[in-house]
Scaffold this active site. Structure first.
Site, PDB file in Angstrom:
ATOM      1  N   LYS A   1      -6.532  68.170 -19.628  1.00  0.00           N
ATOM      2  CA  LYS A   1      -5.772  66.861 -19.549  1.00  0.00           C
ATOM      3  C   LYS A   1      -6.104  66.117 -20.912  1.00  0.00           C
ATOM      4  O   LYS A   1      -6.969  66.400 -21.610  1.00  0.00           O
ATOM      5  CB  LYS A   1      -6.360  65.802 -18.441  1.00  0.00           C
TER       6      LYS A   1
ATOM      7  N   GLY B   1       8.249  55.209  -1.897  1.00  0.00           N
ATOM      8  CA  GLY B   1       8.535  55.596  -3.435  1.00  0.00           C
ATOM      9  C   GLY B   1       9.666  56.770  -3.484  1.00  0.00           C
ATOM     10  O   GLY B   1       9.506  57.705  -2.879  1.00  0.00           O
ATOM     11  N   VAL B   2      10.834  56.148  -3.723  1.00  0.00           N
ATOM     12  CA  VAL B   2      12.318  57.069  -3.681  1.00  0.00           C
ATOM     13  C   VAL B   2      12.660  57.354  -5.050  1.00  0.00           C
ATOM     14  O   VAL B   2      13.619  56.866  -5.707  1.00  0.00           O
ATOM     15  CB  VAL B   2      13.382  56.877  -2.801  1.00  0.00           C
ATOM     16  N   GLY B   3      11.672  57.712  -6.206  1.00  0.00           N
ATOM     17  CA  GLY B   3      11.912  57.802  -7.580  1.00  0.00           C
ATOM     18  C   GLY B   3      12.392  59.251  -7.609  1.00  0.00           C
ATOM     19  O   GLY B   3      13.004  59.716  -6.749  1.00  0.00           O
TER      20      GLY B   3
ATOM     21  N   VAL C   1      10.823  62.487  -7.657  1.00  0.00           N
ATOM     22  CA  VAL C   1      10.238  63.236  -6.399  1.00  0.00           C
ATOM     23  C   VAL C   1      10.799  62.687  -5.087  1.00  0.00           C
ATOM     24  O   VAL C   1      11.232  63.759  -4.195  1.00  0.00           O
ATOM     25  CB  VAL C   1       8.652  63.641  -6.684  1.00  0.00           C
TER      26      VAL C   1
HETATM   27  P1  NAD Z   1       8.750  58.089 -10.318  1.00  0.00           P
HETATM   28  O1  NAD Z   1       8.081  56.915 -11.169  1.00  0.00           O
HETATM   29  O2  NAD Z   1      10.115  58.511 -10.480  1.00  0.00           O
HETATM   30  O3  NAD Z   1       8.765  57.411  -9.002  1.00  0.00           O
HETATM   31  C1  NAD Z   1       7.872  56.564  -8.197  1.00  0.00           C
HETATM   32  C2  NAD Z   1       8.618  55.770  -7.230  1.00  0.00           C
HETATM   33  O4  NAD Z   1       7.910  54.851  -6.642  1.00  0.00           O
HETATM   34  C3  NAD Z   1       9.550  54.500  -8.321  1.00  0.00           C
HETATM   35  O5  NAD Z   1      10.830  54.624  -7.789  1.00  0.00           O
HETATM   36  C4  NAD Z   1       8.675  53.377  -8.271  1.00  0.00           C
HETATM   37  O6  NAD Z   1       9.557  52.388  -8.175  1.00  0.00           O
HETATM   38  C5  NAD Z   1       8.151  53.594  -6.994  1.00  0.00           C
HETATM   39  N1  NAD Z   1       6.892  52.553  -6.677  1.00  0.00           N
HETATM   40  C6  NAD Z   1       6.115  52.285  -7.328  1.00  0.00           C
HETATM   41  N2  NAD Z   1       5.306  51.211  -7.020  1.00  0.00           N
HETATM   42  C7  NAD Z   1       5.592  51.357  -5.705  1.00  0.00           C
HETATM   43  C8  NAD Z   1       5.297  50.464  -4.329  1.00  0.00           C
HETATM   44  N3  NAD Z   1       3.974  49.703  -4.673  1.00  0.00           N
HETATM   45  N4  NAD Z   1       5.635  50.858  -3.169  1.00  0.00           N
HETATM   46  C9  NAD Z   1       6.792  51.572  -3.221  1.00  0.00           C
HETATM   47  N5  NAD Z   1       7.402  52.328  -4.185  1.00  0.00           N
HETATM   48  C10 NAD Z   1       6.792  51.957  -5.508  1.00  0.00           C
HETATM   49  O7  NAD Z   1       7.486  59.195  -9.996  1.00  0.00           O
HETATM   50  P2  NAD Z   1       7.581  60.774  -9.474  1.00  0.00           P
HETATM   51  O8  NAD Z   1       7.784  61.631 -10.837  1.00  0.00           O
HETATM   52  O9  NAD Z   1       8.864  60.585  -8.355  1.00  0.00           O
HETATM   53  O10 NAD Z   1       6.201  60.869  -8.997  1.00  0.00           O
HETATM   54  C11 NAD Z   1       5.831  60.214  -7.691  1.00  0.00           C
HETATM   55  C12 NAD Z   1       4.385  60.481  -7.403  1.00  0.00           C
HETATM   56  O11 NAD Z   1       4.232  62.081  -7.385  1.00  0.00           O
HETATM   57  C13 NAD Z   1       3.276  59.947  -8.440  1.00  0.00           C
HETATM   58  O12 NAD Z   1       2.420  59.452  -7.920  1.00  0.00           O
HETATM   59  C14 NAD Z   1       3.086  61.302  -9.475  1.00  0.00           C
HETATM   60  O13 NAD Z   1       1.918  61.015 -10.016  1.00  0.00           O
HETATM   61  C15 NAD Z   1       3.081  62.433  -8.418  1.00  0.00           C
HETATM   62  N6  NAD Z   1       3.670  63.559  -8.938  1.00  0.00           N
HETATM   63  C16 NAD Z   1       4.790  63.849  -9.609  1.00  0.00           C
HETATM   64  C17 NAD Z   1       5.058  65.243 -10.125  1.00  0.00           C
HETATM   65  C18 NAD Z   1       6.288  65.363 -10.912  1.00  0.00           C
HETATM   66  O14 NAD Z   1       6.754  66.579 -10.947  1.00  0.00           O
HETATM   67  N7  NAD Z   1       7.225  64.320 -11.063  1.00  0.00           N
HETATM   68  C19 NAD Z   1       4.162  66.414  -9.936  1.00  0.00           C
HETATM   69  C20 NAD Z   1       3.023  65.925  -9.279  1.00  0.00           C
HETATM   70  C21 NAD Z   1       2.817  64.785  -8.691  1.00  0.00           C
END
Ligand code: NAD
Length: 351
Positions: free
Chosen positions: A80, A185-187, A189
């Site tokens: 990391k 969280g509907v970002g 992933v």
């Molecule tokens: P992202 O930032 O696109 O989505 C996260 C979503 O969560 C956003 O829409 C944000 O507004 C929302 N959010 C933040 N705080 C919140 C709260 N208190 N309550 C509800 N929603 C909230 O991130 P992502 O890439 O979709 O990743 C999501 C999670 O998965 C993270 O924890 C990340 O570490 C983990 N992850 C992601 C990947 C990847 O490939 N992107 C891989 C492994 C793990």
């Protein structure tokens, strides 16, 4: 600041402090274990209050990558990087080029990738100085066409497959049609996962802090929007944390009753003891580093060269890994996180 005696040190092979006067870069690269292959892990940009915090984070996260890659059956070790800077105002192309030069000097022992505070743009800047970086360019998408190097679609596929396996295991072979799922969280992933669950006939409840993301889930998938505080306490089949770490904690456990917990967020348990508590209560938890490995699988194939079909097959293997974890947990009467740790360690020790 002790390194060898640091509580998170855990046999790290190498810890490198990087400083570049011209750009102001201050970074730490941690290489935990390369027995299975070069150490791959994201490069995080965060305004750490001090170096101690940055060191704690990088050591903890690089160890986690060793376990994640081992469990995913990848020929990779764990590493990391953290850059001590504010991602909202300190990021410059020169800063990431300087980071690339440091990564390059490690000669391929560490491969960097996107993380909090970095993305495709920063990886492309790092790539100007090293080839030991993933997620910088375009990739062939599942089913044809091009996509960015962002691995989220693979992460979402792995979570979908893993969630389905957890439901089969805990809810007596039931399929996803009519299943009730709460997604925090509907970002990137979370939304992609929601889309796949919706296509399979699941009913969705969602929370987010981003109004646009909520509207997208409501308009496109018919999801019901609930408040941030309400999402843990719903009377549904699955809670899927896809936003933040430490969401399973002493407070949320007072209301969280779902038989299945399966989501993408990293480090979902606030304390290790919570794994045992969930197990005792009969709530099946898919360990985060097992179910969210789709992203690291994706970038591993980008580095070594591989087709979208190979990536898909490997990501789908997350279902089999979880099946093993759940069945062994049942057979040995140990919680799912303890079993996942044992499986990863067995693979590492066999290397
Ligand atoms: P992202 O930032 O696109 O989505 C996260 C979503 O969560 C956003 O829409 C944000 O507004 C929302 N959010 C933040 N705080 C919140 C709260 N208190 N309550 C509800 N929603 C909230 O991130 P992502 O890439 O979709 O990743 C999501 C999670 O998965 C993270 O924890 C990340 O570490 C983990 N992850 C992601 C990947 C990847 O490939 N992107 C891989 C492994 C793990």
């Amino acid at each position: 600041m002790p390194i060898f005696a640091h509580p998170e040190f855990d046999q790290h092979e190498q810890v490198v402090f990087c400083h570049d006067q011209a750009t102001g870069l201050k970074a730490i690269v941690a290489i935990h274990d390369t027995r299975l292959g070069p150490a791959l892990g994201g490069c995080r940009v965060w305004p750490y209050a001090d170096e101690q915090q940055a060191l704690n984070d990088v050591l903890r996260l690089s160890r986690g990558m060793t376990y994640k890659s081992a469990l995913a059956g990848l020929p990779l070790g764990g590493g990391k990087a953290v850059i001590i800077a504010d991602p909202r105002k300190d990021k410059t192309p020169e800063l990431f080029q300087a980071m690339g030069a440091f990564v390059d000097r490690l000669g391929g022992r560490y491969i960097t990738a996107a993380d909090s505070g970095t993305g495709v743009t920063e990886m492309a800047q790092i790539r100007q100085r090293t080839r030991h970086v993933v997620g910088a360019g375009e990739r062939e998408a599942f089913g044809g066409g091009l996509r960015t190097g962002d691995p989220s679609p693979s992460t979402a596929l792995g979570v979908f497959i893993g969630l389905r396996e957890a439901v089969r295991q805990r809810l007596g072979g039931r399929d996803l049609n009519g299943l009730k799922v709460a997604i925090q969280g509907v970002g990137q992933v979370g939304f992609d996962l929601a889309r796949q669950l919706h296509a399979a006939g699941a009913e969705l409840w969602v929370s987010d802090i981003d109004a646009g993301n909520l509207q997208r889930a409501r308009d496109q998938l018919g999801a019901q929007v609930v408040s941030q505080d309400a999402i843990h306490g719903l009377d549904v089949d699955v809670f899927s944390p896809c936003a933040l770490g430490a969401v399973i904690n002493d407070q949320t456990l007072q209301v969280l009753r779902t038989p299945v917990i399966a989501g993408a967020a990293n480090n979902q348990l606030a304390r290790p003891g919570h794994a045992e508590e969930l197990w005792r209560r009969g709530q099946l938890h898919a360990p985060d580093y097992a179910i969210n490995a789709g992203g690291v699988i994706d970038v591993a194939y980008e580095y070594s060269g591989g087709s979208p079909e190979q990536v898909r097959l490997h990501v789908e293997g997350i279902g089999e890994t979880l099946r093993q974890i759940f069945q062994r947990a049942e057979a040995e009467g140990r919680n799912t996180t303890a079993i996942a740790d044992s499986l990863a360690l067995e693979r590492l020790n066999a290397a």
